[in-house]
Design an enzyme around this catalytic site. Structure first.
Site, PDB file in Angstrom:
ATOM      1  CD  GLU A 279     110.279  21.053  29.540  1.00 51.11           C
ATOM      2  OE1 GLU A 279     110.470  21.937  30.390  1.00 51.11           O
ATOM      3  OE2 GLU A 279     109.187  20.871  28.975  1.00 51.11           O
ATOM      4  CD  GLU A 351     109.430  27.226  22.310  1.00 52.02           C
ATOM      5  OE1 GLU A 351     108.240  26.868  22.206  1.00 52.02           O
ATOM      6  OE2 GLU A 351     110.252  26.652  23.039  1.00 52.02           O
ATOM      7  CE  LYS A 354     107.220  28.097  26.957  1.00 55.14           C
ATOM      8  NZ  LYS A 354     107.726  26.846  27.469  1.00 55.14           N
ATOM      9  CD  GLU A 362     108.963  29.856  31.268  1.00 51.36           C
ATOM     10  OE1 GLU A 362     109.034  29.028  30.349  1.00 51.36           O
ATOM     11  OE2 GLU A 362     109.032  29.551  32.474  1.00 51.36           O
TER      12      GLU A 362
END
Ligand SMILES: *[C@@H]1O[C@H](CO)[C@@H](O)[C@H](O)[C@H]1NC(C)=O
Ligand SMILES: *[C@@H]1O[C@H](CO)[C@@H](O)[C@H](O)[C@H]1NC(C)=O
Length: 493
Positions: A279, A351, A354, A362
């Site tokens: 990541e 997303e 998150k 996030e």
């Protein structure tokens, strides 16, 4: 010019060892997180990936619907045993075998599963499971071996960058004391034995967001021209990501050396596990929420009001830097120029479930909005964006620059234009002349991995460099055929 001829003969025998470090180029993929309630269905996502030229993904589970969607696409897929299953996998070989039999075996080889992540950021997210980690990896490996999948599917475990205590300068990179000997040593032994790789999640974004006073933005974004010099090694870093990668390399080497777990391959050669980066990314909006530190500095937020590092422009700059760098074969670091490195960009989509609400960074790491439009421009096809140039590192000092300049001129770089009176003689500085020669050498070798290193005296950039009125060419081998430059060269001597 007599000096050049002399050095060419003298250095020719030794320098190529430095300069041609043939790298197996790594690959750039994307983390396909699904902590959202508005994402397209997996089959549609697979089409999006194919259209976008994305050839490798990382999943956060082993969802059969997702794995089936990837069947017969040629896209490589890393699956994950969730943290919640880690204790059971550590304690029971039967559990591990059943898990692999149910979640991996039925999909391979139609779906090209190439990796199994055992948990995710366990030290950070589930510290109570830390001692279960390596036993779980061993049991998953045994299970894959029993199913005949141990060669195809490599077992690893993505660790947060907070696994390192010291990270600056990179040569002082060390793992945290509480995990170094008890977890990292057996893990590294396991990775070497199984031919797998260490996987790390480094985020220059969080390091920068937590220390904006100490870290420059262009350094965090991978493009700090002046560079930062590691005083212990003399290596120069233009990218915080490189510094984080090398901190990891040095942390590994500290343990392998110290505990004698490196395995000899032959005279002077040693084996250490490769490191891949499961990541990294940069959010395009939102704020960093107070809470867990993500960089290893652990100093927490001291950002002043109005400080806003999560922008579309910054996210675009960082992620394009990553994609272009890997696609153009520049996967090495100053300490390991020939490192073979895979990188997964976090993340495929924004997303919306998150973090801590719609203001949290996030939620905004995605390359795509949930409606499948791009958040900003990028190109995984290796198109125009992968143009790159090679320039000199001033920090290595005049002598090393001059040696490398002489070598480049003697081994195929077109140095005609930097002779007195020629179009790139001005500015008459060693930095400008060396950059011209290094770039010419790099372009004429078709930007092959390892051809912009010159024993650390050069590095790759992704914007066309200019010294005074001299613009470094990007297609040197077309503009100036070798015969012409040779004429220039000998005329000048
Ligand atoms: C490992 O790191 C420690 C602490 O910095 C140092 O004292 C030791 O010499 C290092 N060992 C090796 C083999 O690099
Ligand atoms: C897609 O979603 C983004 C973010 O919500 C929005 O700004 C954009 O206009 C949408 N595009 C289309 C074509 O719906």
């Amino acid at each position: 010019m007599e000096l050049i001829r002399f050095l060419v003969v003298f250095l020719g025998a030794t320098f190529p060892l430095f300069f041609f470090s043939p790298a197996e180029a790594g690959e750039v993929g994307v983390s396909y997180g699904r902590v959202a309630n508005n994402l397209p269905d997996p089959a549609t996502v697979v089409k999006l990936l194919q259209r976008s030229g994305i050839t490798m993904v990382r999943l956060y589970d082993a969802d059969p619907v997702v794995l089936k969607a990837f069947a017969n696409t040629g896209i490589k897929v890393m699956v994950m045993l969730p943290n919640d299953d880690l204790a059971a996998a550590a304690e029971s070989r039967l559990f591990a075998l059943r898990w692999a039999r149910r979640n991996v075996a039925p999909h391979y080889p139609a779906t090209l599963i190439n990796g199994l992540a055992v948990g995710n950021e366990v030290f950070e997210k589930r510290p109570e499971l830390t001692q279960k980690l390596v036993p779980a990896m061993i049991n998953m490996q045994l299970a894959l071996a029993k199913l005949g999948l141990a060669d195809a599917v490599k077992v690893s475990t993505p660790i947060a960058f907070t696994a390192l205590k010291d990270t600056y300068p990179p040569s002082s990179g060390r793992f945290r004391d509480d995990i170094a000997q008890s977890v990292m040593v057996p893990m590294l032994q396991f990775l070497v034995r199984t031919g797998s790789y260490l996987t790390v999640n480094p985020y220059p974004f969080f390091a920068y967001a937590e220390n904006p006073r100490d870290i420059r933005l262009d350094y965090a974004l991978g493009n700090y021209k002046a560079g930062v010099r590691d005083p212990n090694t003399g290596l120069v870093y233009h990218s915080l990501l490189d510094a984080m990668m090398d901190a990891t390399h040095f942390a590994v080497e500290n343990l392998t050396e110290h505990l004698n777990i490196r395995q000899p391959l032959g005279a002077g050669q040693w084996r250490r596990p490769n490191t891949h980066y499961t990541e990294t990314g940069w959010p395009s909006r939102g704020k960093v929420q107070p809470g867990r530190p993500r960089s290893s500095s652990g100093r927490g937020l001291d950002a002043c009001d109005g400080f806003q590092p999560a922008t579309v422009a910054n996210a675009k700059a960082y992620n394009n830097y990553l994609v272009n760098r890997i696609l153009s074969g520049q996967t090495g670091t100053p300490h390991h120029p020939d490192a073979d490195t895979d990188i997964y960009i976090f993340a495929l989509f924004n997303e919306n479930q998150k973090g801590q609400g719609p203001d949290d960074v996030e939620q905004y790491f995605g390359l795509f909005h949930p409606n499948m439009t791009k958040v900003y421009g990028f190109d995984f096809h290796g198109g125009a964006l992968t143009e790159s140039w090679c320039i000199a590192n001033a920090v290595v000092g005049d002598q090393r620059l001059q040696e490398a300049l002489d070598w480049a001129c003697g081994y195929g770089a077109d140095c005609g234009p930097i002779q007195p009176g020629a179009k790139c003689f001005e500015p008459n500085t060693r930095l400008a002349h060396a950059s011209y020669a290094f770039n010419s050498y790099y372009q004429r070798n078709h930007r092959a991995p390892g051809t912009c290193n010159f024993a650390g005296a050069a590095h790759v950039v992704y914007r066309q460099p200019k010294f005074g009125n001299c613009v470094l060419p990007s297609n040197d081998w077309i503009e100036d055929p070798a015969s012409k430059s040779e004429a220039y060269y000998y005329a000048a001597i």
